[in-house]
Design an enzyme around this catalytic site. Structure first.
Site, PDB file in Angstrom:
ATOM      1  N   CYS A   1     112.970  81.448   1.033  1.00 35.70           N
ATOM      2  CA  CYS A   1     111.749  82.196   0.743  1.00 35.70           C
ATOM      3  C   CYS A   1     111.034  81.462  -0.384  1.00 35.70           C
ATOM      4  CB  CYS A   1     112.040  83.660   0.418  1.00 35.70           C
ATOM      5  SG  CYS A   1     113.151  83.933  -0.986  1.00 35.70           S
ATOM      6  N   TRP A   2     110.297  82.169  -1.220  1.00 34.43           N
ATOM      7  CA  TRP A   2     109.518  81.485  -2.254  1.00 34.43           C
ATOM      8  C   TRP A   2     110.409  80.751  -3.252  1.00 34.43           C
ATOM      9  CZ3 TRP A   2     105.866  78.857  -4.124  1.00 34.43           C
ATOM     10  CH2 TRP A   2     105.580  78.819  -5.494  1.00 34.43           C
TER      11      TRP A   2
END
Length: 355
Positions: A94-95
């Site tokens: 993810c981020w």
């Protein structure tokens, strides 16, 4: 199950699938090459959870967001992941390697798959991209192909690639022809981050011990900024100049930019920024030709009065070894002429000691 520790960016190729758990908008902006997008929160849901977090706190955001994540993961299991075998091994990010990818990894492991999480997530990938650009650009064996506007430099590069050369097509990666009129119809430019990712992916496929041919470029291609280490390397590299008669260049421009005549009003607007440089009289005349669809006189004057003088000034200013350039003449820019130019460029012997 394999040992589960932090997975580095460099280890990503050891997995069967790379899953980007971020929202579709984040994925569209840039993503690791080869990744598929299975968001645990879509764009609207991510906005809702972020608002709740700010207004009501972390617990309520996790409670509401958890239900959304569970629903989305169930959907992915029923659909995109329904046919995956028991020994399937995905890598999820993810981020920054936090709760979104962690939630997906937990669910996939409960199913029985050997899912793992990319340490640092996309943020670590972005650092990797910048590190590669800094490290590799400084050592590239570049050959800079120069030539006045209309010399078919990009087409010559493509022909060189077909003849076995290593080519770096920056305008192709940037989806822009690199001039005031260089925007491609119906083809938006990538984000800066996506351009950088594509550039790194391309560089990692090259044999850095062999020469790499690249077109002379300024610091920006449309709205894309070229990495500073690449610009510095280009400007310190040997130059090979295509020398083509003006008439052949004009004929090529009229073929290569013919689509500009499809929207006369847009063409006239694109010319207007040149007014401070060239004066009202010239720009008014060019805009009149643009609106009337009279491309031959317009391109003739654009090349003679703007692009050719600009080229003559910029090359000597920007390329350290411009006085030592080698010139390759060409008579025509039809397919055979471009192939002949490409072969002639490849036949040029370049001394790397000029750096």
């Amino acid at each position: 199950m394999s040992a589960r520790g932090p997975v580095r960016v460099e280890d990503r190729h050891a997995f069967d699938c790379l899953i980007d758990a971020r929202s579709p908008a984040e994925f569209a902006l840039d993503h690791i090459p080869g990744a598929i997008n299975l968001p645990v929160l879509d764009d609207e849901e991510r906005c809702i959870v972020g608002t709740i977090y700010k207004q009501q706190g972390a617990f309520e955001a996790r409670r509401v967001g958890g239900a959304m994540v569970a629903a989305n993961l169930a959907k992915h299991l029923r659909e995109q992941l329904a046919d995956k075998p028991a020994n399937w091994k995905p890598l999820v990010y993810c981020w920054r390697g936090g709760m979104r990818s962690g939630s997906m990894v937990t669910w996939l492991r409960l199913v029985g798959w050997d899912a793992q999480q990319l340490a640092g997530g996309y943020k670590r990938w972005r650092h990797h991209v910048l590190e590669v650009l800094d490290r590799q650009c400084a050592g590239l064996r570049l050959r800079v192909v120069c030539g006045a506007t209309g010399s078919a430099k990009t087409r010559v590069l493509h022909a060189m690639a077909a003849q076995g050369a290593q080519v770096l097509d920056l305008e192709g990666l940037a989806c822009h022809k690199g001039s005031l009129l260089g925007a491609m119809p119906g083809q938006p430019q990538p984000s800066q981050k996506a351009f950088d990712t594509q550039l790194v992916e391309h560089l990692e496929r090259l044999d850095l011990s062999r020469p790499i041919y690249v077109e002379a470029e300024s610091r920006r291609i449309g709205r894309i900024a070229l990495p500073a280490p690449l610009i510095e390397r280009m400007r310190a590299s040997p130059c090979i100049e295509l020398s083509v008669p003006f008439e052949a260049r004009l004929a090529f421009l009229l073929r290569d930019y013919a689509y500009l005549g499809d929207d006369p009003a847009l063409l006239a607007r694109r010319i207007d920024p040149l007014r401070p440089l060239l004066g009202n009289e010239a720009i008014d005349r060019w805009q009149k030709w643009a609106l009337a669809g009279e491309l031959p006189p317009l391109f003739d004057e654009l090349a003679r009065l703007h692009y050719d003088p600009q080229y003559a000034r910029s090359q000597s200013q920007h390329f350290h070894h411009w006085p030592q350039r080698q010139t390759v003449p060409g008579d025509t820019l039809d397919e055979a002429g471009i192939d002949a130019l490409a072969a002639a460029v490849l036949a040029v012997e370049v001394n790397d000691d000029v750096r």
